[in-house]
Motif scaffolding. Structure first.
Motif, PDB file in Angstrom:
ATOM      1  N   GLU A  34       0.828  -1.206   0.000  1.00  0.00           N
ATOM      2  CA  GLU A  34       0.000   0.000   0.000  1.00  0.00           C
ATOM      3  C   GLU A  34       0.863   1.257   0.000  1.00  0.00           C
ATOM      4  N   LEU A  35       1.920   1.268   0.803  1.00  0.00           N
ATOM      5  CA  LEU A  35       2.808   2.422   0.875  1.00  0.00           C
ATOM      6  C   LEU A  35       3.505   2.662  -0.462  1.00  0.00           C
ATOM      7  N   ALA A  36       3.903   1.598  -1.118  1.00  0.00           N
ATOM      8  CA  ALA A  36       4.538   1.735  -2.432  1.00  0.00           C
ATOM      9  C   ALA A  36       3.561   2.303  -3.455  1.00  0.00           C
ATOM     10  N   ALA A  37       2.293   1.943  -3.335  1.00  0.00           N
ATOM     11  CA  ALA A  37       1.300   2.371  -4.319  1.00  0.00           C
ATOM     12  C   ALA A  37       0.817   3.802  -4.098  1.00  0.00           C
ATOM     13  N   VAL A  38       0.553   4.194  -2.859  1.00  0.00           N
ATOM     14  CA  VAL A  38      -0.075   5.494  -2.616  1.00  0.00           C
ATOM     15  C   VAL A  38       0.810   6.469  -1.843  1.00  0.00           C
ATOM     16  N   GLY A  39       1.993   6.021  -1.407  1.00  0.00           N
ATOM     17  CA  GLY A  39       2.865   6.890  -0.632  1.00  0.00           C
ATOM     18  C   GLY A  39       3.522   7.969  -1.469  1.00  0.00           C
ATOM     19  N   VAL A  40       3.958   9.022  -0.785  1.00  0.00           N
ATOM     20  CA  VAL A  40       4.681  10.108  -1.431  1.00  0.00           C
ATOM     21  C   VAL A  40       6.091  10.164  -0.856  1.00  0.00           C
ATOM     22  N   ASP A  41       7.038  10.618  -1.670  1.00  0.00           N
ATOM     23  CA  ASP A  41       8.403  10.776  -1.196  1.00  0.00           C
ATOM     24  C   ASP A  41       8.460  11.902  -0.176  1.00  0.00           C
ATOM     25  N   ALA A  42       9.234  11.690   0.882  1.00  0.00           N
ATOM     26  CA  ALA A  42       9.337  12.666   1.960  1.00  0.00           C
ATOM     27  C   ALA A  42      10.771  12.672   2.483  1.00  0.00           C
ATOM     28  N   LYS A  43      11.017  13.558   3.445  1.00  0.00           N
ATOM     29  CA  LYS A  43      12.332  13.642   4.079  1.00  0.00           C
ATOM     30  C   LYS A  43      12.157  13.508   5.584  1.00  0.00           C
ATOM     31  N   ALA A  44      13.091  12.789   6.208  1.00  0.00           N
ATOM     32  CA  ALA A  44      13.085  12.616   7.657  1.00  0.00           C
ATOM     33  C   ALA A  44      14.336  13.296   8.221  1.00  0.00           C
ATOM     34  N   PHE A  76       5.313  15.764  10.904  1.00  0.00           N
ATOM     35  CA  PHE A  76       5.094  15.135  12.207  1.00  0.00           C
ATOM     36  C   PHE A  76       6.407  14.564  12.713  1.00  0.00           C
ATOM     37  N   GLU A  77       6.473  14.367  14.034  1.00  0.00           N
ATOM     38  CA  GLU A  77       7.662  13.809  14.657  1.00  0.00           C
ATOM     39  C   GLU A  77       7.350  12.413  15.172  1.00  0.00           C
ATOM     40  N   THR A  78       8.372  11.558  15.177  1.00  0.00           N
ATOM     41  CA  THR A  78       8.208  10.190  15.640  1.00  0.00           C
ATOM     42  C   THR A  78       9.527   9.654  16.170  1.00  0.00           C
ATOM     43  N   ASP A  79       9.429   8.661  17.043  1.00  0.00           N
ATOM     44  CA  ASP A  79      10.591   7.937  17.556  1.00  0.00           C
ATOM     45  C   ASP A  79      10.570   6.533  16.993  1.00  0.00           C
ATOM     46  N   ASN A  80      11.739   6.052  16.612  1.00  0.00           N
ATOM     47  CA  ASN A  80      11.877   4.691  16.112  1.00  0.00           C
ATOM     48  C   ASN A  80      13.172   4.112  16.644  1.00  0.00           C
ATOM     49  N   ALA A  98      12.366   9.138   3.025  1.00  0.00           N
ATOM     50  CA  ALA A  98      11.214   8.458   3.623  1.00  0.00           C
ATOM     51  C   ALA A  98      10.100   8.369   2.591  1.00  0.00           C
ATOM     52  N   ARG A  99       9.127   7.553   2.883  1.00  0.00           N
ATOM     53  CA  ARG A  99       7.921   7.441   2.054  1.00  0.00           C
ATOM     54  C   ARG A  99       6.747   7.407   3.016  1.00  0.00           C
ATOM     55  N   VAL A 100       5.727   8.241   2.747  1.00  0.00           N
ATOM     56  CA  VAL A 100       4.611   8.422   3.668  1.00  0.00           C
ATOM     57  C   VAL A 100       3.293   8.275   2.926  1.00  0.00           C
ATOM     58  N   LEU A 105      -0.611   8.417   7.515  1.00  0.00           N
ATOM     59  CA  LEU A 105       0.739   8.741   8.009  1.00  0.00           C
ATOM     60  C   LEU A 105       1.595   7.509   8.296  1.00  0.00           C
ATOM     61  N   ASN A 106       1.239   6.365   7.731  1.00  0.00           N
ATOM     62  CA  ASN A 106       2.170   5.240   7.770  1.00  0.00           C
ATOM     63  C   ASN A 106       3.387   5.617   6.949  1.00  0.00           C
ATOM     64  N   PHE A 107       4.560   5.195   7.396  1.00  0.00           N
ATOM     65  CA  PHE A 107       5.782   5.608   6.695  1.00  0.00           C
ATOM     66  C   PHE A 107       6.851   4.545   6.780  1.00  0.00           C
TER      67      PHE A 107
END
Length: 109
Positions: A34-44, A76-80, A98-100, A105-107
């Protein structure tokens, strides 16, 4: 007679654990597709990177606190916590690809 009952309970517990593993892997694969199909390129942007050992092993973890931004969603901010070898030399201020999925907001990084 008690031993066959114990063996049956152990077998049932093992089967239940395997079903849970298969369902987890199935859900993870679905989310990846799903992320590959509908996600957008992003930066973390890495806000902090804290390395820690895992027990007595050589392998280490790194806890990343990142701010993810890109088109179609509010930053948004997140911890991993990930294995350090996946992000060698990562430090505060680094920018990771990143890809979101803007809808939920799954990434992935």
């Amino acid at each position: 007679m008690a031993i066959p009952v114990v063996e049956a309970l152990v077998a049932a517990a093992f089967a239940l654990a395997m079903v849970k593993v298969v369902l987890f892997l199935w859900d993870n694969r679905r989310a990846t597709v799903e992320l590959a199909a509908v996600g957008v390129d992003a930066k973390a942007l890495v806000l902090s990177a804290v390395f820690s050992p895992l027990g007595g092993e050589e392998r280490r973890d790194v806890r990343l606190h990142v701010r993810i931004s890109g088109p179609g969603f509010e930053p948004f901010e997140t911890d991993n916590t990930v294995e350090a070898h996946l992000y060698p030399g990562v430090a505060e201020g680094a920018v990771l690809p990143a890809r979101v999925n803007p809808a939920n907001l799954n990434f992935s990084m």
